[in-house]
Enzyme design. Structure first.
Site, PDB file in Angstrom:
ATOM      1  N   ARG A 275      15.293 -33.459 -19.630  1.00 40.17           N
ATOM      2  CA  ARG A 275      13.839 -33.614 -19.745  1.00 40.17           C
ATOM      3  C   ARG A 275      13.354 -35.054 -19.598  1.00 40.17           C
ATOM      4  O   ARG A 275      12.428 -35.322 -18.819  1.00 40.17           O
ATOM      5  CB  ARG A 275      13.356 -33.044 -21.090  1.00 40.17           C
TER       6      ARG A 275
ATOM      7  N   CYS B 293      14.512 -37.623 -25.068  1.00 47.54           N
ATOM      8  CA  CYS B 293      14.902 -36.238 -25.365  1.00 47.54           C
ATOM      9  C   CYS B 293      16.230 -36.285 -26.113  1.00 47.54           C
ATOM     10  O   CYS B 293      16.589 -37.323 -26.692  1.00 47.54           O
ATOM     11  CB  CYS B 293      14.944 -35.374 -24.108  1.00 47.54           C
TER      12      CYS B 293
ATOM     13  N   ASP C 129      13.905 -27.165 -24.341  1.00 47.01           N
ATOM     14  CA  ASP C 129      15.175 -27.670 -23.810  1.00 47.01           C
ATOM     15  C   ASP C 129      15.706 -26.671 -22.779  1.00 47.01           C
ATOM     16  O   ASP C 129      16.046 -25.543 -23.127  1.00 47.01           O
ATOM     17  CB  ASP C 129      16.156 -27.823 -24.972  1.00 47.01           C
TER      18      ASP C 129
HETATM   19  P1  4NP Z   1      17.907 -32.863 -22.655  1.00 42.85           P
HETATM   20  O1  4NP Z   1      18.798 -31.522 -22.602  1.00 42.85           O
HETATM   21  O2  4NP Z   1      17.784 -33.246 -24.111  1.00 42.85           O
HETATM   22  O3  4NP Z   1      16.606 -32.446 -22.059  1.00 42.85           O
HETATM   23  O4  4NP Z   1      18.654 -33.888 -21.828  1.00 42.85           O
HETATM   24  C1  4NP Z   1      20.083 -31.427 -23.132  1.00 42.85           C
HETATM   25  C2  4NP Z   1      21.146 -31.980 -22.445  1.00 42.85           C
HETATM   26  C3  4NP Z   1      22.421 -31.840 -22.944  1.00 42.85           C
HETATM   27  C4  4NP Z   1      22.636 -31.154 -24.115  1.00 42.85           C
HETATM   28  C5  4NP Z   1      21.563 -30.601 -24.809  1.00 42.85           C
HETATM   29  C6  4NP Z   1      20.286 -30.751 -24.318  1.00 42.85           C
HETATM   30  N1  4NP Z   1      23.959 -31.004 -24.625  1.00 42.85           N
HETATM   31  O5  4NP Z   1      24.138 -30.251 -25.593  1.00 42.85           O
HETATM   32  O6  4NP Z   1      24.888 -31.628 -24.060  1.00 42.85           O
END
Ligand code: 4NP
Length: 163
Positions: A19, A13, A133
């Site tokens: 995710r 991800c 997300d």
């Molecule tokens: P992930 O979600 O890609 O599912 O882990 C996110 C986690 C952190 C961030 C964005 C999406 N961030 O902007 O820090």
């Protein structure tokens, strides 16, 4: 014991805290429940570097725990050199992740969106096969994402074990 070769599966991800740690933990959970976890090399990573060394987001931990699932992930970034050599399958959560992985030089036939395995979503267009997300939302978003990931991981395991 089995003489089956080990299948490497990397869930990807953006941040590797919401995710893909869920997908990693849920896939491992299903594989253990079926007694086939030693047939897989399972890991997760992010395309971004922001959360290197971090545990999963506490909202992912909570929704997983509610289903008896633990999340072993420690945040790390995709390493195209070692990851593309180690893993047979690279499984992005959304199209942006997939595009980033392909731009790093992954073989397209080894890259499949997680929801392309989902029983009710597998026939959808690529744009509609994305795990949203949940980072900027609340716990409800994490429950929604969990349900998608769970159904897709169970079907993915079925498909891998058939081959
Ligand atoms: P992930 O979600 O890609 O599912 O882990 C996110 C986690 C952190 C961030 C964005 C999406 N961030 O902007 O820090």
């Amino acid at each position: 014991m089995t003489d089956l070769p080990i299948t490497g599966v990397l869930f990807v991800c953006l941040g590797n805290i919401c995710r893909s740690p869920l997908a990693e933990g849920v896939f491992l959970h299903h594989a253990r429940a079926r007694g086939v976890h030693t047939e897989f090399d399972i890991d997760s990573c992010g395309t971004a570097h922001w959360h290197i060394g971090s545990p999963p987001d506490e909202r992912s931990v909570a929704v997983a725990a509610a289903h008896g699932v633990t999340l072993p992930s420690v945040g790390r970034q995709l390493n195209p050199v070692t990851d593309f050599a180690r893993f047979d399958w690279i499984i992005p959560m959304d199209v942006a992740n997939a595009e980033d992985i392909l731009a790093e030089g992954a073989q397209p036939e080894r890259v499949r969106l997680l929801l392309s395995f989902h029983p009710e979503m597998r026939a959808l267009q690529r744009e509609d096969q994305q795990v949203p997300d949940p980072y900027y939302g609340g716990q409800r978003g994490f429950r929604n994402v969990y349900e998608m990931i769970d159904a897709a991981c169970a079907a993915m395991l079925d498909e891998f074990l058939e081959d």
